[in-house]
Every structure is written in structure tokens, then in C-alpha cells.
Design a protein around this motif. Structure first.
Motif, mmCIF file in Angstrom:
data_model
loop_
_atom_site.group_PDB
_atom_site.id
_atom_site.type_symbol
_atom_site.label_atom_id
_atom_site.label_comp_id
_atom_site.label_asym_id
_atom_site.label_seq_id
_atom_site.Cartn_x
_atom_site.Cartn_y
_atom_site.Cartn_z
ATOM 1 N N VAL A 202 72.311 -55.488 -76.308
ATOM 2 C CA VAL A 202 72.319 -56.350 -75.131
ATOM 3 C C VAL A 202 73.379 -55.778 -74.204
ATOM 4 O O VAL A 202 74.512 -55.525 -74.636
ATOM 5 C CB VAL A 202 72.648 -57.808 -75.481
ATOM 6 C CG1 VAL A 202 72.635 -58.677 -74.229
ATOM 7 C CG2 VAL A 202 71.673 -58.353 -76.510
ATOM 8 N N ALA A 203 73.043 -55.539 -72.943
ATOM 9 C CA ALA A 203 73.962 -54.863 -72.031
ATOM 10 C C ALA A 203 74.057 -55.605 -70.705
ATOM 11 O O ALA A 203 73.091 -56.223 -70.249
ATOM 12 C CB ALA A 203 73.506 -53.420 -71.796
ATOM 13 N N ARG A 204 75.226 -55.520 -70.091
ATOM 14 C CA ARG A 204 75.460 -56.117 -68.785
ATOM 15 C C ARG A 204 76.425 -55.243 -67.987
ATOM 16 O O ARG A 204 77.238 -54.522 -68.564
ATOM 17 C CB ARG A 204 76.055 -57.521 -68.900
ATOM 18 C CG ARG A 204 75.145 -58.576 -69.511
ATOM 19 C CD ARG A 204 73.984 -58.942 -68.592
ATOM 20 N NE ARG A 204 73.243 -60.091 -69.096
ATOM 21 C CZ ARG A 204 72.288 -60.037 -70.021
ATOM 22 N NH1 ARG A 204 71.969 -58.859 -70.549
ATOM 23 N NH2 ARG A 204 71.649 -61.118 -70.404
ATOM 24 N N VAL A 205 76.321 -55.343 -66.663
ATOM 25 C CA VAL A 205 77.249 -54.678 -65.751
ATOM 26 C C VAL A 205 78.037 -55.758 -65.020
ATOM 27 O O VAL A 205 77.456 -56.718 -64.506
ATOM 28 C CB VAL A 205 76.508 -53.796 -64.729
ATOM 29 C CG1 VAL A 205 77.484 -53.214 -63.707
ATOM 30 C CG2 VAL A 205 75.743 -52.680 -65.430
ATOM 31 N N THR A 206 79.360 -55.608 -64.981
ATOM 32 C CA THR A 206 80.191 -56.552 -64.237
ATOM 33 C C THR A 206 80.831 -55.854 -63.043
ATOM 34 O O THR A 206 81.412 -54.774 -63.177
ATOM 35 C CB THR A 206 81.281 -57.170 -65.139
ATOM 36 O OG1 THR A 206 82.149 -57.973 -64.335
ATOM 37 C CG2 THR A 206 82.100 -56.113 -65.855
ATOM 38 N N GLN A 207 80.705 -56.464 -61.880
ATOM 39 C CA GLN A 207 81.263 -55.894 -60.663
ATOM 40 C C GLN A 207 82.732 -56.269 -60.533
ATOM 41 O O GLN A 207 83.149 -57.356 -60.938
ATOM 42 C CB GLN A 207 80.499 -56.405 -59.441
ATOM 43 C CG GLN A 207 79.033 -56.010 -59.402
ATOM 44 C CD GLN A 207 78.825 -54.566 -58.943
ATOM 45 O OE1 GLN A 207 79.774 -53.833 -58.688
ATOM 46 N NE2 GLN A 207 77.567 -54.158 -58.831
ATOM 47 N N GLY A 208 83.507 -55.383 -59.938
ATOM 48 C CA GLY A 208 84.924 -55.650 -59.718
ATOM 49 C C GLY A 208 85.269 -55.877 -58.267
ATOM 50 O O GLY A 208 86.439 -55.791 -57.885
ATOM 51 N N VAL A 209 84.265 -56.168 -57.447
ATOM 52 C CA VAL A 209 84.492 -56.354 -56.019
ATOM 53 C C VAL A 209 83.784 -57.625 -55.549
ATOM 54 O O VAL A 209 82.934 -58.172 -56.247
ATOM 55 C CB VAL A 209 83.966 -55.150 -55.211
ATOM 56 C CG1 VAL A 209 84.700 -53.875 -55.580
ATOM 57 C CG2 VAL A 209 82.459 -54.967 -55.425
ATOM 58 N N ARG A 337 76.520 -63.929 -75.019
ATOM 59 C CA ARG A 337 76.592 -64.906 -76.107
ATOM 60 C C ARG A 337 75.382 -65.838 -76.069
ATOM 61 O O ARG A 337 74.812 -66.175 -77.110
ATOM 62 C CB ARG A 337 77.900 -65.701 -76.000
ATOM 63 C CG ARG A 337 79.145 -64.881 -76.325
ATOM 64 C CD ARG A 337 80.415 -65.675 -76.066
ATOM 65 N NE ARG A 337 80.511 -66.815 -76.971
ATOM 66 C CZ ARG A 337 81.065 -66.776 -78.170
ATOM 67 N NH1 ARG A 337 81.569 -65.632 -78.631
ATOM 68 N NH2 ARG A 337 81.124 -67.852 -78.925
ATOM 69 N N GLU A 338 74.980 -66.239 -74.872
ATOM 70 C CA GLU A 338 73.805 -67.108 -74.746
ATOM 71 C C GLU A 338 72.546 -66.395 -75.215
ATOM 72 O O GLU A 338 71.695 -66.978 -75.894
ATOM 73 C CB GLU A 338 73.656 -67.560 -73.303
ATOM 74 C CG GLU A 338 72.496 -68.529 -73.067
ATOM 75 C CD GLU A 338 72.415 -68.989 -71.631
ATOM 76 O OE1 GLU A 338 71.413 -69.633 -71.278
ATOM 77 O OE2 GLU A 338 73.350 -68.714 -70.843
ATOM 78 N N ALA A 339 72.430 -65.103 -74.861
ATOM 79 C CA ALA A 339 71.258 -64.340 -75.287
ATOM 80 C C ALA A 339 71.215 -64.209 -76.801
ATOM 81 O O ALA A 339 70.150 -64.337 -77.421
ATOM 82 C CB ALA A 339 71.262 -62.952 -74.635
ATOM 83 N N LEU A 340 72.350 -63.969 -77.427
ATOM 84 C CA LEU A 340 72.389 -63.834 -78.883
ATOM 85 C C LEU A 340 72.114 -65.164 -79.575
ATOM 86 O O LEU A 340 71.444 -65.215 -80.603
ATOM 87 C CB LEU A 340 73.742 -63.295 -79.316
ATOM 88 C CG LEU A 340 74.079 -61.875 -78.859
ATOM 89 C CD1 LEU A 340 75.473 -61.473 -79.319
ATOM 90 C CD2 LEU A 340 73.046 -60.882 -79.375
#
Length: 421
Positions: A202-209, A337-340
């Protein structure tokens, strides 16, 4: 695939750091007899770069059950809830993956297209890349095309030692490629580990801007020059959006130096209502790529971006923002966590389904950006739970088939075996 093992140490002497990491790993192994961990991931800061061959040999010799190694050297790394930012650091993760479920690859033994030797098919891949490689975005996209999921994750490896990567495979040496290549150590190129379709992630990208101007559309552009936004001269639109007077060129330049360009690849589908032109997005999604604004042309009312932007691309100016980065990191942790929890047959702690995690963050983030030493990785643990996690700080982050900036890329391996805790 059950819970991975991981260990880390910050000793200034490479051999002492290796001894501490090995002691932690061997203690964990003693509590779980009868298991094998064929794949090892290794990240070290460049304080240990000069001794990387000896370091790898020491670890491999003490852990003969680990037959394959991958990793890199960076200016900063992370493990658990600790960041080693511009200081000595070593982190190792041992993965409970059968050899037929992964393949280590590098520039002289690349990932084959479609289906490789012995019937191996890649669903996704962890990638370490040299930022100086020509046509890197195209190479990343081509590599992603060699996976069924058209998805790769990782980062650009940069440090005072250059782009130093580890890719040692049990499938044979690399005769004729020099001593370090034969040892599994490479300077530059692309390397990593590909994973088979039955390896759950399960993968996600988090933006820092965060966005500071409304969403616009690029309506005229030539290469790096953006000439028009929403049918008007690009510089005029930006000055209006930022509330700047064009007469004071020094003030304009000073303000533009504080912002970045967030752009969205053109899509045939209509934009969602929340991202309608003229509205400031509440949150930048994974489809937004952040690039530097590198110049302006007052005479032609044009702007110059570090990457060519196509006509039809979405455009917004954004700025680095610690609170937005914190909130977004917590968001992706909650989503995972919700996906799992949603996949489980019975209620349980989602963290118990995490075999391990790899987190690649921008080297402009970390504790220095989040406000305290190790703050980003402590927040990651808060968001995801107390799970095995390692990674490094990159000069550019890789996710899907694209190159990002100022982001964090979190990949979680989902346990598929009994007794995963």
C-alpha cells in the motif's frame, strides 16, 4: 511474508555501527527461529561511504541467510523514529520474502521487460537513481513500464560521495564489471529491487507544500517557457494572483524566489469541482508535481520553469509549509491504516498487518523542516504505528512513474503470513 526485522545505529566508526546493528538483528532472529530473511535493505549516511565495501562484507558475512542486498548512501537516512541527518548513521531491514518473489537489478543487470528469466514478473519496484543521469524522467517512466502495475517508488541518491548504490544479487557475479560492481556497489545509474504480484503493498505520496494561488491552465508554452495562463500573459496572471505590482521588479523577483510551481499533467478527463480554475486547492494531491521557478521575461511577460510544461497542464504556485506537511503525513498514515483495516477478515490493529515500511523523503524536509530533530520520522511512527521502517532523504522522490520534489513517498508491505507480529 511476515514482520520484517530492522535495526539502526549512529556510531561514528563504521565497524562499531555494524556491530551494533548486527547485535540488534541477531537478538531479533533468536526470538524467531526457523525463519529466513533472504533480502536485506541497507541505507547509510555518507560518513560511512569510504568504508561501504567493508561494511557490506561485514554484514553479509555475519548474516549468511541474507543472499541479496540493495540500498544506497545518502546525506541523511531514517529508521524507526530516528533521523540521522548529516551525521553518522546506518540502517538495515531484513525482509521475509522468498527469493522467487523479488529480483535485485542494476545498470549492468537491468530489470527485464514484461517477463524475465525463470518466469519472474515484476508488479512494482523500489528504485535508487542517480540525479545526474540524462533523461531521468523518461528512464523512470520506461522502468515503470517494465512492471505490471506501471508503478515504481524510491528516490534520487545524492551525497558528498556522489550517487553510491548497493545492488548485490545471489543470481551471479558481474564478471568484467570491476571490483566494486562485482561486490554489488555501483556509482551512478539506476538500481533497486522488483517485487512480484503476490507481494502486497500500500503506497501513498505526501506533499510538503501548500498552494498560494488559484489553479490556472497553461495555454501557451515553449519548452521551459510558460507564456500564457488561462489565455493571458503568464507573468501578468502571477503578479495578479500574488498581489504584486509589476513596477517594482526587485520586489517581484524576491517574492518569486519564495514560491515553487505545482503543475498537473494534462488529462482528457474534466478536472474535479474542487480543483476548478481560479480556486486555490485545499490540498495538493499526488498528481501535482513541484518544480522550481527559475526565471522571468518581463518584456515577453513569460516565466521559466525548471522542467518543460505542456500546454493544458494545471498550474498553481505553492510554498513549503511545515504545518501542511505535518497534516498531510498524518493523513496518508490514516489512509493506509484504514486500507489495512478494511482488508482484514476480523477486527485488529492495522499496524499488525504491516510487515515493514520504506519511507523516502525530500532532503529539504526532515527534522530541520518539521521543527525538531527526528520530527518527521517521529510523526511517521505516530501516523503508521510502531512498525519496522527504514529509508533515506532524497534529491527527488519517485512514485508511480514520475519524479516528485518536496514530497515523502511511503510504501507499506502487507503481511500475508500467520504470526506477523
Amino acid at each position: 511474508m511476515r514482520r520484517f526485522l530492522h535495526a539502526h545505529a549512529g556510531h561514528a566508526a563504521w565497524d562499531q555501527a555494524a556491530r551494533q546493528v548486527l547485535a540488534q538483528l541477531q537478538a531479533q532472529m533468536a526470538r524467531q527461529p526457523g525463519r529466513d530473511w533472504p533480502l536485506g535493505l541497507l541505507y547509510a549516511t555518507d560518513h560511512h561511504a569510504a568504508h561501504l565495501p567493508e561494511l557490506l562484507e561485514r554484514l553479509a558475512g555475519a548474516l549468511p541467510q541474507v543472499t541479496d542486498w540493495a540500498g544506497a548512501v545518502g546525506v541523511a537516512i531514517g529508521a524507526g523514529a530516528t533521523e540521522y541527518f548529516d551525521e553518522p548513521g546506518l540502517a538495515v531491514m531484513l525482509c521475509d520474502l522468498a527469493p522467487q518473489r523479488y529480483r535485485v537489478f542494476n545498470g549492468v543487470a537491468p530489470l527485464p521487460p514484461a517477463q524475465g528469466p525463470e518466469g519472474f514478473v515484476a508488479q512494482t519496484a523500489l528504485v535508487h537513481a542517480d540525479p545526474s543521469v540524462p533523461d531521468l524522467p523518461e528512464l523512470i517512466e520506461e522502468l515503470a513500464g517494465r512492471t505490471l502495475g506501471h508503478y515504481v517508488f524510491g528516490g534520487l541518491v545524492a551525497s558528498r560521495a556522489g550517487s553510491l548504490q548497493i545492488a548485490r544479487s545471489s543470481r551471479g557475479g558481474l564478471a568484467g564489471q570491476g571490483r566494486t560492481a562485482a561486490e554489488g556497489i555501483f556509482h551512478g545509474g539506476l538500481s533497486g529491487v522488483a517485487f512480484a504480484p503476490d507481494v502486497g503493498i500500500v503506497a501513498r505520496v505526501t506533499q510538503g507544500v501548500r498552494a498560494v494561488t488559484p489553479l490556472r491552465r497553461v495555454t501557451a508554452a515553449q519548452g521551459h517557457r510558460v507564456e500564457a495562463l488561462d489565455g493571458r500573459p503568464a507573468l501578468d496572471v502571477v503578479l495578479e494572483d500574488l498581489g504584486l505590482a509589476g513596477r517594482d521588479l526587485a520586489a517581484v523577483v524576491a517574492r518569486l524566489r519564495t514560491v515553487l510551481v505545482g503543475w498537473v499533467v494534462p488529462s482528457p478527463a474534466p478536472p474535479p469541482a474542487a480543483a476548478a480554475p481560479g480556486r486555490v486547492p485545499l490540498r495538493l494531491g499526488e498528481d501535482v508535481l513541484v518544480r522550481h521557478l527559475v526565471g522571468l521575461d518581463p518584456a515577453q511577460r513569460a516565466l521559466v520553469v525548471a522542467e518543460p510544461l505542456p500546454v493544458g497542464a494545471g498550474w498553481t504556485l505553492c510554498e513549503r509549509h511545515a504545518q501542511a506537511a505535518r497534516a498531510d503525513l498524518l493523513r496518508i498514515g490514516a489512509e493506509i491504516r484504514e486500507a489495512l483495516a478494511g482488508e482484514a477478515d476480523e477486527p485488529l490493529d492495522p499496524a499488525s498487518r504491516v510487515a515493514g515500511a520504506i519511507y523516502i523523503s525530500c532532503n529539504g524536509r526532515g527534522g530541520p523542516h518539521f521543527g525538531a530533530p527526528s520530527a518527521e520520522w517521529q510523526l511517521l511512527r505516530q501516523a503508521l504505528g510502531d512498525v519496522p521502517a527504514i529509508g533515506f532523504f532524497a534529491a527527488g522522490e519517485i512514485a508511480h512513474h514520475r519524479l516528485y520534489g518536496y514530497t515523502g513517498v511511503l510504501t507499506v508491505f502487507v503481511s500475508d503470513g500467520a504470526g506477523s507480529g
